[in-house]
Write a protein that holds these residues in place. Sequence first.
Motif, mmCIF file in Angstrom:
data_model
loop_
_atom_site.group_PDB
_atom_site.id
_atom_site.type_symbol
_atom_site.label_atom_id
_atom_site.label_comp_id
_atom_site.label_asym_id
_atom_site.label_seq_id
_atom_site.Cartn_x
_atom_site.Cartn_y
_atom_site.Cartn_z
ATOM 1 N N ARG A 117 0.816 -1.219 0.000
ATOM 2 C CA ARG A 117 0.000 0.000 0.000
ATOM 3 C C ARG A 117 0.852 1.273 0.000
ATOM 4 N NH1 ARG A 117 -4.739 -2.682 3.406
ATOM 5 N NH2 ARG A 117 -6.176 -3.024 1.678
ATOM 6 N N ASN A 120 2.173 1.644 -3.521
ATOM 7 C CA ASN A 120 1.128 2.057 -4.444
ATOM 8 C C ASN A 120 0.845 3.556 -4.316
ATOM 9 O OD1 ASN A 120 -1.086 1.463 -6.355
ATOM 10 N ND2 ASN A 120 -2.415 1.934 -4.626
ATOM 11 N N ASP A 170 -9.089 3.636 -6.825
ATOM 12 C CA ASP A 170 -7.788 3.112 -7.241
ATOM 13 C C ASP A 170 -7.965 1.619 -7.503
ATOM 14 O OD1 ASP A 170 -5.224 2.157 -7.513
ATOM 15 O OD2 ASP A 170 -4.517 2.808 -5.554
ATOM 16 N N GLU A 173 -6.225 -1.148 -5.246
ATOM 17 C CA GLU A 173 -6.511 -1.338 -3.825
ATOM 18 C C GLU A 173 -7.298 -2.613 -3.530
ATOM 19 O OE1 GLU A 173 -8.421 2.297 -2.607
ATOM 20 O OE2 GLU A 173 -6.575 2.995 -1.653
ATOM 21 N N GLY A 213 -14.623 2.499 -2.421
ATOM 22 C CA GLY A 213 -13.460 3.360 -2.566
ATOM 23 C C GLY A 213 -13.790 4.779 -2.967
#
Length: 253
Positions: A117, A120, A170, A173, A213
């Motif tokens: 994460r 990213n 995203d 994710e 999200g």
Amino acid sequence: MNSQTTETVCGMTGLLPGILRNWRRAGLVGAPALPDGYTDAQLTHIYQILNLTASGDALSEVRLRLNGYPAPASGWEQRRNELHVQLDDPSSERLQDRIRQTGSDYCGDDFVNCYLRPLNLTLRRARRSDAPSRQARFHNAVVRLAHSMINASHRRHAVPVFLEAVSVDDATEIWMEAIRLTGQGCRVEVCPNVTGYPASASEHHKHHLMWCGAGFSPLMKWNFRQKCREDLPVMLCGPDQSLLADLVTDDMK
């Protein structure tokens, strides 16, 4: 003398059996000392290794620390820097191998939350000219790893989970979440495409996770609340938690 089976040890520590085997191949953990499992002393040692890897130490660095030697350039920042260097190599296969090999050393939660994460996020914020291509290669490698781990989960006892994308800001994710859940011992079916309509799982599942999200449409909000009324095993997950506040407000009216 107390003993713990491999399954029990994995359940207590949050490790997949494959990671425990990898630690054994690296010489950090011995084979079960008793016919029916690991001793309490071995379990304590496994927890010690788990604490060291939680800080980002690679297995070679863990070995140095256990033997009383310093481990230079260790930690999650070093692991992430190594991946950034790997992204300069145009080979997608070597990138995938790097991520897969790194993931085989760590607890699933640590691997995703402390490694994937943050990487990213950094890649998404980058302003260099090749940032989109680096982000795309990283995304593809994460998806490949998720599929590989999900396929492997069918070969062991695992809790079936349906992970549905309600909204996505995203695209990477939800796949990182699939990796994290698989690392916790789940078998995940992912529906990553947002259609605006409730999705149906193709396999039996014990838990239904609705990934949010970027907002929650009225239809999907109604669908979630209807599943709750029917006492179905549904939960919200993802970075957008605004619906939780809406639900609390609605319940108070």
